[in-house]
Design a protein around this motif. Structure first.
Motif, PDB file in Angstrom:
ATOM      1  N   ASP A 286       0.833  -1.194   0.000  1.00 57.13           N
ATOM      2  CA  ASP A 286       0.000   0.000   0.000  1.00 57.13           C
ATOM      3  C   ASP A 286       0.875   1.254   0.000  1.00 57.13           C
ATOM      4  N   LYS A 293       1.493   7.894   0.710  1.00 58.39           N
ATOM      5  CA  LYS A 293       1.957   7.880   2.097  1.00 58.39           C
ATOM      6  C   LYS A 293       3.331   8.533   2.190  1.00 58.39           C
ATOM      7  N   ASP A 363      -5.695   6.457  -0.568  1.00 61.20           N
ATOM      8  CA  ASP A 363      -5.082   5.647   0.491  1.00 61.20           C
ATOM      9  C   ASP A 363      -6.127   4.943   1.357  1.00 61.20           C
ATOM     10  N   ALA A 364      -7.388   5.285   1.167  1.00 57.09           N
ATOM     11  CA  ALA A 364      -8.448   4.551   1.869  1.00 57.09           C
ATOM     12  C   ALA A 364      -8.927   3.451   0.919  1.00 57.09           C
ATOM     13  N   GLU A 365      -8.008   2.533   0.600  1.00 60.47           N
ATOM     14  CA  GLU A 365      -8.247   1.554  -0.470  1.00 60.47           C
ATOM     15  C   GLU A 365      -8.774   0.217   0.028  1.00 60.47           C
TER      16      GLU A 365
HETATM   17 MN    MN Z   1      -4.072   2.855   2.466  1.00 53.99          MN
END
Ligand code: MN
Ligand code: BES
Ligand code: ZN
Length: 515
Positions: A286, A293, A363-365
């Motif tokens: 991720d 990130k 990033d909210a995957e």
């Molecule tokens: Mn993420």
């Protein structure tokens, strides 16, 4: 994996050489077998000098006195024998494995005053030994000693860390566990070993770096469970496109490594019995995608498939111990990477359910992957319940630290059963709130929902998102971001990856959904 110690069970006998582990209860009291050792005559003095009183967690290491045929005796304290619970036996095995590091072969005498140590307990000690001995050292061309390093096997190397001390210590390769009924202990260990192997499989998957384990490679590991009698299907992007899994595929589209959905079925129950289902987040790495990130700590995101690893380890455990239950395991495997084709903030995707999602943070995957996996599972299998596991939010660590995973559920009975299984296995859960006040935080102006909530309650809004894909099926979501990896080492784990969830869910199945 590190050399796996060989474990066998035998009747009580006094070995003529080597290392012997004896148990002592409160006040340094020994059982009959231990007290009959010649060397035991010296124990009163030794215990006094070493200030050893048999307290749980304490031990003395005694070099065998002159005239003895043995090399060493380790006396391990267990406290009050009657107070020992299931997990204490695993812990005991773990601390034994840690103590006797230098020996080649060890006799473990499971004998306590006033009580006989049963088969289940002996099997618990054995699995504690196995789990403690685990080390992720397959990429080390020179082997170190795991425990000597202070224990964070598998952790991504940190630049600031001192180099590991080289050691020539030999780890025990053989444990002979002496108990009252070795045949029964061996039978009990067959199941306990299946579970320990499931835990170690999960640890291996999480520890494995992302260049070695992408979606395709992970799916191959799942497929391998076929040899235990698990039916495994692997869906490719093409099939997922046909099914309309726009949420999962949107995450995968920035990576050249493809996406897979592995569907594992273990049918050990009655033919007509509806299955129970476990679903795992399997983001093999991720980066955060376009909402990238920060560099610091990003290496830990090789473990963002901890949910999928736990489901795979669980399926291994259940099949290897031939659980009398029908169980489905589904893992969504993607890499959240960045290239010119990667998903952008503001994109709107259509999930398999038909619901549309506005991506406000790439990033909210994890929730996007699970949305389609949960929907698919529910549609196809109509399971008794669905439990998903995911390293879903950093916020769960802010809320709970690293010794409880977050539990979110639409069903009190299921939540209660999970909490109990957590206490029994010491893979502990803490229930978090859900409700319409939280749910409305993910409503979107431009689509049916957005993939992030506001500043507060980040783990809860993530759970609310998942709940929109489960309809009325009893469901629980375990947020294992703090417990699957990088959690404090314990008596039975010195590994960066803990394998969290395998023992917990095996226990849930065993207690409520078998037979
Ligand atoms: Mn993420
Ligand atoms: N995989 C992470 C969560 C995570 C963080 C797991 C640290 C383990 C350790 C997840 O995909 C993520 O990035 N979540 C975001 C959500 C946010 C963008 C709403 C987070 O927690 O910051
Ligand atoms: Zn993630």
């Amino acid at each position: 994996m590190a050399t796996r110690p060989a474990i066998s069970f035998a009747k009580y006998s006094s070995p003529k050489k080597g290392v012997v582990v004896l148990l002592a209860a409160d006040e340094g009291k020994l059982g009959k077998v231990a007290a009959a050792y010649d060397e035991a005559k010296t124990f009163a003095r030794v215990f006094k000098i070493a200030d050893f009183s048999g307290k749980a967690g304490s031990s003395v290491d005694i070099v065998a006195p002159q005239g003895s045929a043995l090399d060493r005796l380790f006396v391990v304290g267990v406290g009050k024998p009657a107070a020992l619970k299931e997990y204490d036996w695993l812990k005991l095995g773990g601390s034994i494995a840690a103590q006797v590091r230098k020996a080649a072969e060890v006799a473990v005498v499971l004998d306590l005053p006033g009580t006989s140590v049963g088969a289940t307990e002996a099997a618990g000690v054995a699995s504690g030994i196995l789990l403690r001995a685990y080390a992720f050292d397959k990429y080390k061309t020179k082997k170190d000693d795991a425990d000597a390093k202070g224990g964070d096997e598998g952790a991504p190397a940190k630049a600031a860390k001192a180099p590991a001390a080289k050691s020539t210590e030999r780890k025990p390769s053989k444990f002979v566990i002496q108990c009252a009924d070795p045949a029964a202990a061996k039978r009990a260990f067959a199941a306990a070993e299946a579970i320990a192997d499931g835990v170690m499989l999960a640890r291996d998957l999480v520890n494995e770096p992302a260049n070695k384990l992408g979606p395709v490679e992970f799916a191959a590991v799942a497929k391998d469970l076929t040899k235990l009698g698990v039916t495994v299907e692997v869906l490719t992007e093409k099939e997922m496109t046909k099914l309309g899994m726009g949420a999962l595929l949107g995450v995968a589209q920035g990576s050249p490594r493809g996406a897979r959905l592995a569907v594992m079925q273990w049918n050990g129950g009655k033919a007509k019995d509806k299955p129970v289902a476990f679903i795992g987040k399997g983001v093999t790495f991720d980066t955060g995608g376009n909402s990238m990130k920060p560099a610091s700590g990003m290496e830990e995101m090789k473990g963002d498939m901890g949910g999928a690893a736990a489901v795979t380890g669980l399926m291994h455990a259940l099949a290897a111990r031939k659980a009398k239950a029908n169980v489905v395991g589904i893992i969504g495997l993607v890499e959240n990477a960045v290239d010119g084709n990667a998903q952008r903030p503001g994109d709107i995707v259509t999930s398999m359910s038909g619901q549309t999602i506005e991506i406000l943070n790439t990033d909210a995957e994890g929730r996007l992957v699970l949305a389609d996996a949960l929907w698919y599972c529910n549609q196809r299998f109509e399971p008794k319940f669905m439990i998903n596991l995911a390293t879903l939010t950093g916020a769960i660590m802010v809320a709970l630290g690293q010794s409880h995973a977050g539990l979110f559920s639409n069903n009190d009975e299921l939540a209660g059963r999970l909490t109990e299984a957590g206490l029994a296995t010491q893979e502990k859960l803490w229930r978090m709130p859900m409700g319409p006040e939280y749910d409305k935080l993910i409503d979107s102006k431009n689509a049916d929902m957005k993939n992030i909530g506001g500043r507060y309650g980040g783990s809860i809004t993530a759970a609310q998102f998942l709940q929109r894909f489960v309809k009325d099926t009893p469901w629980a979501h375990l947020d294992i971001a703090g417990t699957a990896m990088g959690s404090p080492s314990s008596e039975i784990s010195q590994s960066w990856a803990s394998g969290f969830g395998v023992r917990l869910l095996d226990r849930l199945v065993k207690d409520h959904y078998e037979g």
